[in-house]
Design a protein around this motif. Structure first.
Motif, PDB file in Angstrom:
ATOM      1  N   ASN A 119       0.774  13.418  -2.669  1.00 29.65           N
ATOM      2  CA  ASN A 119       2.064  12.755  -2.478  1.00 29.65           C
ATOM      3  C   ASN A 119       3.218  13.749  -2.470  1.00 29.65           C
ATOM      4  N   THR A 121       0.768   3.567   2.254  1.00 30.23           N
ATOM      5  CA  THR A 121       1.244   3.705   3.635  1.00 30.23           C
ATOM      6  C   THR A 121       2.483   2.845   3.866  1.00 30.23           C
ATOM      7  N   SER A 176       0.851  -1.192   0.000  1.00 28.94           N
ATOM      8  CA  SER A 176       0.000   0.000   0.000  1.00 28.94           C
ATOM      9  C   SER A 176       0.884   1.238   0.000  1.00 28.94           C
ATOM     10  N   ARG A 214       3.302  14.582   1.063  1.00 31.03           N
ATOM     11  CA  ARG A 214       3.839  13.451   1.836  1.00 31.03           C
ATOM     12  C   ARG A 214       5.351  13.345   1.675  1.00 31.03           C
ATOM     13  N   ALA A 250       6.303   3.959   4.783  1.00 31.29           N
ATOM     14  CA  ALA A 250       6.911   3.381   5.981  1.00 31.29           C
ATOM     15  C   ALA A 250       8.244   2.712   5.657  1.00 31.29           C
TER      16      ALA A 250
END
Length: 386
Positions: free
Chosen positions: A221, A172, A170, A224, A176
């Motif tokens: 994004n 996320t 994913s 992010r 990570a």
């Protein structure tokens, strides 16, 4: 090259000027420049000369990415890459594009017809993608004579690419894993190397001395990526998605440079009322405003450059640059985004992006201003190739 209108950089136009090159370098550019006795003279009769455009987001000359198919349904929790590498095969920090690049004549010619004579090339595969090579498109010479910077930038993304490993699965998870890799690399330098030798982490730490390019591909994004970079003190160059105008203030506040695509959406076929009902207002507004994305960013003083990545046909590159100018982008900013900005982003301003003494002699000749609809690239010199 005499009697030419020469853009030595986006700020400087020399009318009826002279450009002198020798052995792939610029010797001089100006007005009333002394002509060397042994010079071969080309009278350009008022045509235009521009520095070669630079594209920082290509896969030029690299093997095509063919993703492996996972043949078994069982989970794959660990990497299947043999050797002293890290635990996740989406971390490909050991990849070095300059060791793989091979000239592609057809691709090079397409780029050069659209003004692009210098490319930064790296495989678009993995969370950490390794280092990219800055290369001149003088494709009739050997690669040895074309590489301008062997390790010009490190490349990153939130997508695992061809990895057959289950994790990450994913967005996320991708974020990570990238964050965890930064932390693992810090552990490695602070004593972890005494416990184990890890090629992936060793090469990842080498990448940190290079400019960092990360693929975002979307306005959210971009934010992010900015937050991830802030956590680790990394000032990313962000490959954007073309919809940054939708979160303009937040993106401008990051003060990060962007690589903007030019793959504007095509007009929707709404002749059939049933088809028209399936097109949302948001889609129609994006079709209308996407060509203005660069103009909005210019007004917010965001630094950016352009890429042909995402275009179905590279021949749309110049057409869409002109469309962006027609949609409010200034011509001066457009030239910066094609020359001096990308050079500055990867710390190569001392050698490419302009036509100054000692610089790489990459330039092209047009019949008129490149921003006019019927302007044509007549010839493109890539250093030693004419």
């Amino acid at each position: 090259f005499v009697h030419a209108n020469i853009y030595t950089d986006p700020e400087t136009l020399i009318e009826d000027g002279m450009l002198i090159i020798q052995d792939g370098k610029v010797l001089n550019a100006g007005k009333n420049v002394p002509l060397p006795a042994n010079a071969v003279v080309f009278d350009l009769k008022g045509r235009y000369i521009y520095p070669s455009f630079i594209d920082l987001y290509t896969e030029y000359g690299l093997p095509s990415n063919r993703y492996e198919r996972k043949n078994v349904r069982a989970p794959q929790m660990e990497s299947n890459v043999k050797g002293a590498y890290g635990w996740n095969q989406a971390i490909r920090s050991n990849v070095q594009a300059h060791q793989m690049v091979v000239h592609n004549t057809e691709s090079a010619e397409q780029f050069k017809k659209n003004g692009i004579g210098i490319v930064l090339s790296c495989p678009k595969d993995g969370i950490v993608r390794g280092s990219g090579v800055l290369m001149a498109l003088n494709h009739t010479t050997r690669e040895n004579e074309s590489i301008l910077m062997d390790r010009a930038a490190g490349f990153y993304s939130f997508s695992k690419g061809s990895s057959t490993q289950d994790y990450p699965s994913s967005l996320t998870g991708g974020i990570a894993l990238l964050r965890q890799t930064y932390y693992d690399a810090k552990w490695y330098t602070s004593g972890g190397k005494e416990i184990e030798y890890n090629i992936s982490l060793d090469e990842f730490n080498r990448l940190q001395s290079l400019p960092s390019v990360i693929e975002a591909g979307d306005k959210y994004n971009v934010l992010r990526a900015a937050r991830t970079g802030e956590e680790f003190g990394v000032r990313y160059i962000i490959k954007a998605g073309g919809n940054e105008y939708q979160r303009l203030q937040e993106i401008a506040a990051t003060k990060l440079p962007l690589i903007l695509p030019l793959n504007f959406p095509q007009a929707y076929d709404v002749e059939d009322p049933y088809d028209a009902e399936s097109v949302s207002l948001a889609e129609l507004k994006h079709w209308e405003l996407a060509p203005s994305n660069a103009a909005f960013l210019e007004k917010q003083k965001v630094d950016f450059c352009f890429t042909a990545a995402g275009l179905k046909d590279v021949n749309q590159f110049l057409k869409n640059i002109r469309k962006a100018v027609q949609s409010g982008l200034s011509e001066k900013m457009a030239l910066r985004a094609l020359t001096t900005n990308p050079a500055a982003f990867i710390k190569a301003s001392d050698r490419v992006g302009a036509l100054k003494n000692g610089y790489f002699a990459g330039f092209f000749i047009t019949n008129k201003s490149i921003f006019e609809e019927d302007a044509v690239v007549l010839a493109h010199n890539s250093g030693t190739e004419w």
